[in-house]
Design an enzyme around this catalytic site. Structure first.
Site, PDB file in Angstrom:
ATOM      1  N   CYS A  48       0.796  -1.228   0.000  1.00 27.60           N
ATOM      2  CA  CYS A  48       0.000   0.000   0.000  1.00 27.60           C
ATOM      3  C   CYS A  48       0.833   1.284   0.000  1.00 27.60           C
ATOM      4  O   CYS A  48       0.302   2.368  -0.189  1.00 27.60           O
ATOM      5  CB  CYS A  48      -0.941   0.008   1.197  1.00 27.60           C
TER       6      CYS A  48
ATOM      7  N   HIS B  79      -9.000   3.310  -2.485  1.00 26.18           N
ATOM      8  CA  HIS B  79      -7.605   2.974  -2.207  1.00 26.18           C
ATOM      9  C   HIS B  79      -7.059   2.113  -3.339  1.00 26.18           C
ATOM     10  O   HIS B  79      -6.996   0.893  -3.221  1.00 26.18           O
ATOM     11  CB  HIS B  79      -7.561   2.241  -0.852  1.00 26.18           C
TER      12      HIS B  79
ATOM     13  N   CYS C 113      -0.395   2.536   6.351  1.00 28.39           N
ATOM     14  CA  CYS C 113       0.024   1.234   6.858  1.00 28.39           C
ATOM     15  C   CYS C 113       0.257   0.319   5.667  1.00 28.39           C
ATOM     16  O   CYS C 113      -0.205   0.591   4.556  1.00 28.39           O
ATOM     17  CB  CYS C 113      -1.012   0.655   7.807  1.00 28.39           C
TER      18      CYS C 113
ATOM     19  N   GLY D 151       0.558  -3.846   4.401  1.00 25.04           N
ATOM     20  CA  GLY D 151       0.327  -5.254   4.688  1.00 25.04           C
ATOM     21  C   GLY D 151       1.618  -5.992   4.977  1.00 25.04           C
ATOM     22  O   GLY D 151       2.671  -5.634   4.458  1.00 25.04           O
TER      23      GLY D 151
END
Lengths: 424, 349
Positions: free
Chosen positions: A119, A376, A406, A408
């Protein structure tokens, strides 16, 4: 003492006091200032059913690459590299991105690579270009990100690994936890209530709706032409997509409260308080201070600090709570010095936790909404946030801004930007 | 020099209480500059100015490290105005030049019996901030002044040989290249580092008309956002230059690619007043600061990246002067507004 002597002494005193000023400018970040000259994005559209549902990543990426070159007026042949973040396309869509470069009219002599830090890929692309500029490899480059969540399936992207071994290692095993469950885990462990999450999510829609009404996104959105019809049986034609699709006007916490938990029995994470699956792209033109000055480029923002950190994979959502202080430390700033935070709303739970943990006033967080309302597009998000942040800072005359998200498998990334126009 | 010797040394501060000087000398006025003699290893020159150089007299001291290891004065010259810098002649072991606050330059001879300079030049229209003797050609020296100019002098000639203009505001240092007799650098208030070539006529600028170089400098580097108070050439690599300034940082420059600094040395809490590179150890330099510390920087154990190797916080006022001993690796001298001249032995060499 004669008057000549007095004026001489005064001159020398003044001179000396000039040596003792506490300098007002910030320390250079690593090897010299890296500046953002242009930052633009496509509209963000709902995956699988939105305007980009059959648009491939090359077609999404090309318009933003072209637009940042055009907006800045930089000679595309002088670019040192193009780095594109992508998460879901096979091989991070390296071939498609190179093709998009050519659609955008950027000559083949300019190299390109794609990368994947989940991300934060869009931010990572930016940091890679920034680092290359700082180390003197080149003076200007484009960082970007693209994602088509329509043409890929996140849920089936199971890694090809040795699952026997993975199951024997607690941390490795935690990497297999679906993101939604890590969100539930954060909510439970740090007591972020369902009500608070829904309120946060509703606010994201409300802020985004207000931003759209005020026309704020017009400065950062590059319209994208897509072929319409065709597969739907309609007539072939070209549609120009100009607006974000994810925002639901009139979303209330009460309405969201009626949704069922999506990821685990009794969990607080729902489709309504999570980020949306989205298609989109963004690009940022990055230059050394020297090159930008020499070419008379406008400086939208200056990179002042950045950090990527690791956190436990099962609560990966806490990443920004660790990454933001690390990036601020580099910029020698405190949380309270920062005017605007773009913290990715992967889930309301984790974003809210980070905001509380860092004691950030809520009005400074995602003033134009976040991924819950806008969506997103994984690989594009970091670059999209840079565009949204820097335009917001320029509009409002705010000096310090932070982009964070954040990641993954347990990481967090953050970057600190300065709007120098606000420092004067 | 063995690189390991750095690492064996107790870096940054040398433990409890910090390092202790080998010798200390107390002056009457505030010290502005110190330089070891290039001829006599025990000798050093110290330029001083009364009332912090703001008003009052100056005194040029010539000190010697005695057989007992203590510093003692062998000669001193009182001047009407404060002295901001000094340098030894490279051709006559008894001569040295002082830079005066009244814009004059004074050539002293230690062997004279009176208190007068053997030569005196008055051309600069403002304070002279720096003097530096050419260590390659040895027959000329440079002066830099708050009047914005740098002048080249021959000690046997009654007027300056050339004047170099281009800086806006004060010039704080004019330093000859340690390898090329015709090259020198300068730095000043305008935040620039400039490289000059004395083979080119000073009128070079006008002949270039609107040219890309300013004021005849062959190269202009935008080095710091604030004033650049000091700069020095690397003594091992032609293209490396260090600058230090009011922004508290020291920057390392590759003149072949000056758009970005090669590196930063951060640590000083106030302006970097003076920096000099070591004549003995490649990659090592010393700096003194308004933060009252003297620091020595060089390759560290962390991937060989430059960092602080040694620090002294002995001075109780702004540290102004610094020099590396030419014959004795690891020996340095510092001086400051606490009116003290200190000689040190670095724990590595």
């Amino acid at each position: 003492m004669s008057s000549t002597q007095t004026s001489q002494a005064n001159k020398r005193l003044e001179h000396l006091s000039g040596h003792l000023v506490k300098k007002t400018s910030r320390p250079g970040f690593l090897g010299g200032d890296v500046v953002v000259v242009s930052a633009l994005r496509t509209p963000l559209c709902k995956a699988k059913r939105g305007a980009f549902k059959s648009t491939t990543t090359d077609d999404l990426l090309a318009p933003v690459l072209e637009a940042v070159v055009k907006q800045s007026g930089v000679d595309a042949a002088t670019l040192g590299d193009i780095v594109v973040g992508n998460v879901l396309q096979p091989g991070s869509g390296a071939v498609g991105a190179r093709m998009a470069q050519f659609y955008a009219g950027i000559p083949y002599q300019v190299p390109l690579c794609t990368l994947n830090r989940q991300c934060s890929s869009g931010l990572q692309a930016f940091l890679q270009v920034a680092a290359s500029i700082q180390s003197g490899l080149y003076e200007a480059g484009i960082a970007g990100g693209v994602e088509s969540m329509s043409l890929t399936d996140m849920s089936t992207s199971v890694p090809d690994v040795n699952f026997e071994r993975v199951s024997e290692n607690a941390l490795s095993k935690d990497c297999t936890i679906p993101m939604g469950q890590t969100s539930d885990e954060v909510a439970t462990r740090f007591q972020v209530s369902r009500e608070d999450q829904d309120r946060f999510a509703a606010a994201s829609h409300a802020k985004a709706e207000a931003a759209v009404k005020a026309g704020k996104f017009a400065e950062e959105i590059v319209p994208v032409r897509v072929s319409s019809g065709g597969e739907d049986g309609g007539e072939d034609g070209v549609t120009v997509v100009r607006e974000d699709e994810g925002i639901r006007p009139g979303t209330t916490p009460e309405k969201l409260g009626g949704l069922r938990s999506s990821f685990s029995e009794g969990g607080s994470t729902t489709a309504g308080n999570s980020s949306q699956m989205t298609d989109g792209a963004a690009a940022v033109l990055v230059m050394s201070r020297g090159a930008a000055t020499a070419q008379g480029m406008p400086v939208l923002g200056v990179l002042r600090g950045a950090a990527v950190v690791g956190v436990p994979p099962d609560i990966m959502g806490i990443g920004p709570a660790v990454a933001i202080p690390a990036a601020l430390a580099q910029a020698r700033l405190r949380v309270e010095d920062v005017d605007v935070f773009e913290i990715n709303e992967a889930f309301a739970s984790q974003c809210l936790y980070c905001v509380r943990e860092l004691k950030i006033p809520m009005e400074k967080v995602n003033p134009n909404g976040g991924a819950i309302a806008l969506g997103h597009p994984l690989g594009a998000t970091g670059a999209r946030q840079i565009a949204t942040l820097l335009h917001e800072m320029r509009r409002t005359g705010k000096r310090w801004g932070v982009v964070s998200m954040c990641i993954g498998t347990g990481m967090g990334a953050a970057a600190v930007f300065e709007n120098e126009a606000a420092a004067k | 020099m063995k690189r390991d010797s750095f690492h064996a040394a107790n870096t940054a501060g040398g433990g409890l209480g910090g390092p202790v000087p080998d010798a200390v000398f107390q002056t009457q006025f505030q010290c502005c500059s110190v330089e070891f003699s290039p001829f006599q290893e025990a000798r050093l020159a110290v330029a001083t100015a009364q009332y912090f150089g703001i008003i009052g007299n100056g005194r040029q001291h010539i000190l010697e490290i005695g057989p007992d290891g203590n510093l003692r004065e062998i000669r001193s010259f009182l001047t009407q105005e404060g002295l901001y810098d000094c340098c030894w002649s490279e051709t006559n072991q008894n001569q040295l030049v002082s830079a005066s606050a009244d814009g004059s330059l004074k050539l002293w001879d230690v062997m004279t019996s009176d208190g007068y300079p053997v030569a005196h030049w008055q051309e600069h229209s403002a304070e002279v901030s720096s003097v530096h003797w050419n260590q390659v050609a040895k027959t000329s020296f440079l002066s830099a002044s708050w009047d914005g100019s740098i002048k080249l002098w021959d000690p046997h000639h009654p007027t300056s040989l050339s004047t170099y203009c281009g800086h806006t505001g004060c010039v704080y240092a004019g330093i000859h290249s340690p390898r090329h007799s015709h090259r020198f650098l300068s730095c000043g208030t305008d935040g620039s580092l400039r490289i000059w070539d004395t083979k080119l006529p000073p009128s070079h600028a006008t002949s270039l008309a609107l040219g890309r170089v300013e004021g005849g400098a062959v190269q202009v580097v935008r080095a710091h956002e604030g004033e650049v108070l000091s700069a020095d050439w690397d003594k091992y690599q032609d293209f490396l230059v260090y600058t230090g300034g009011v922004d508290r940082s020291i920057k390392m420059w590759d003149l072949r690619r000056p758009s970005l600094p090669l590196g930063f040395l951060h640590g000083h809490g106030y302006a970097v007043r003076r920096l000099k590179t070591s004549p003995h150890q490649e990659g090592v330099l010393g700096s003194v600061s308004y933060d009252m510390s003297c620091r020595v920087w060089g390759p560290t154990r962390v991937r060989g990246r430059a960092g602080e190797l040694w620090r002294c916080e002995e001075h109780t006022e702004f540290v102004q002067g610094l020099d590396f001993h030419l014959f004795w690796p690891g020996r340095i001298a510092t001086c400051g507004w606490d009116r003290r001249v200190c000689v040190w032995t670095l724990p590595f060499a």
